[in-house]
Motif scaffolding. Sequence first.
Motif, short mmCIF file in Angstrom:
data_model
loop_
_atom_site.label_atom_id
_atom_site.label_comp_id
_atom_site.label_asym_id
_atom_site.label_seq_id
_atom_site.Cartn_x
_atom_site.Cartn_y
_atom_site.Cartn_z
N LYS A 2 0.85 -1.19 0.00
CA LYS A 2 0.00 0.00 0.00
C LYS A 2 0.89 1.24 0.00
O LYS A 2 1.82 1.35 0.79
N ILE A 4 0.94 5.32 0.43
CA ILE A 4 0.18 6.43 1.01
C ILE A 4 0.89 7.73 0.68
O ILE A 4 2.05 7.93 1.06
N TRP A 6 1.39 11.54 1.36
CA TRP A 6 1.18 12.49 2.46
C TRP A 6 1.60 13.87 1.98
O TRP A 6 2.70 14.03 1.44
N ASP A 119 -2.47 4.42 -3.26
CA ASP A 119 -3.67 3.77 -2.73
C ASP A 119 -4.45 4.67 -1.77
O ASP A 119 -5.66 4.58 -1.69
N GLU A 120 -3.75 5.49 -1.03
CA GLU A 120 -4.38 6.43 -0.09
C GLU A 120 -3.68 7.77 -0.18
O GLU A 120 -2.50 7.84 -0.55
N ILE A 122 -3.20 11.29 2.26
CA ILE A 122 -3.41 12.03 3.50
C ILE A 122 -3.06 13.48 3.22
O ILE A 122 -1.92 13.80 2.86
N VAL A 148 -12.25 9.36 -5.15
CA VAL A 148 -11.62 9.15 -3.86
C VAL A 148 -12.74 9.02 -2.84
O VAL A 148 -13.82 9.57 -3.03
N LEU A 151 -11.98 8.55 4.11
CA LEU A 151 -11.88 7.52 5.13
C LEU A 151 -11.93 8.10 6.53
O LEU A 151 -12.44 7.47 7.46
N ARG A 164 -8.10 11.96 5.19
CA ARG A 164 -7.53 10.71 4.66
C ARG A 164 -8.51 10.13 3.64
O ARG A 164 -9.68 9.95 3.95
N TYR A 165 -8.00 9.84 2.44
CA TYR A 165 -8.82 9.36 1.34
C TYR A 165 -8.29 8.03 0.81
O TYR A 165 -7.07 7.83 0.73
N ALA A 166 -9.18 7.16 0.41
CA ALA A 166 -8.82 5.99 -0.39
C ALA A 166 -8.94 6.43 -1.84
O ALA A 166 -9.86 7.16 -2.21
#
Length: 169
Positions: A2, A4, A6, A119-120, A122, A148, A151, A164-166
């Motif tokens: 995953k 992420i 940021w 994947d995510e 922030i 998106v 989350l 925070r988004y998927a």
Amino acid sequence: MKTILWAALTANGNYAQSSPENPPKPEAFADFVTQAQAAGNFMVGRRTFEALLAGGGESALDGLDIVVVSKGAQAMPGVTLARSPQEALAFLERRGHRAALLSGGADLHNAFLEAGLVDEIIFVIAPVLEGKGLNLLIDQEKYTYKNVELLDCKPLGGGVIQLRYAVGR
């Protein structure tokens, strides 16, 4: 693995630009450190990493796998150099990481997004407005994400919030 992304943004959506006269909000930096420690690593562009070193923030990141992604960077002590997002992720995967934290800068973020490797996301939003700065710019012809999903949304203190988004594919 995953991945992420940021990023610290201003209230008007620009990347938060920090300098000695305008240091990052402590709540934003604390969130970055928390995320990096949870992942055990972070990937960063050369200029952003050099700014981190100049700001004296590297001691909070001791013991992490740090990957500087740059096509032209020379050897840097204590970090691994990667020439592409894929090379950076492959290194972290070989090191046994299950998640990879992608920090600055804007060009690096866009390279990962355009390659479909995020994947995510922030976003840490600082309570400031900046008239100049970079935006997360996405080439509409190359970009393939559609949606998106929020989350989580939480205050971090000092007027700073974390979104925070998927990332939908």
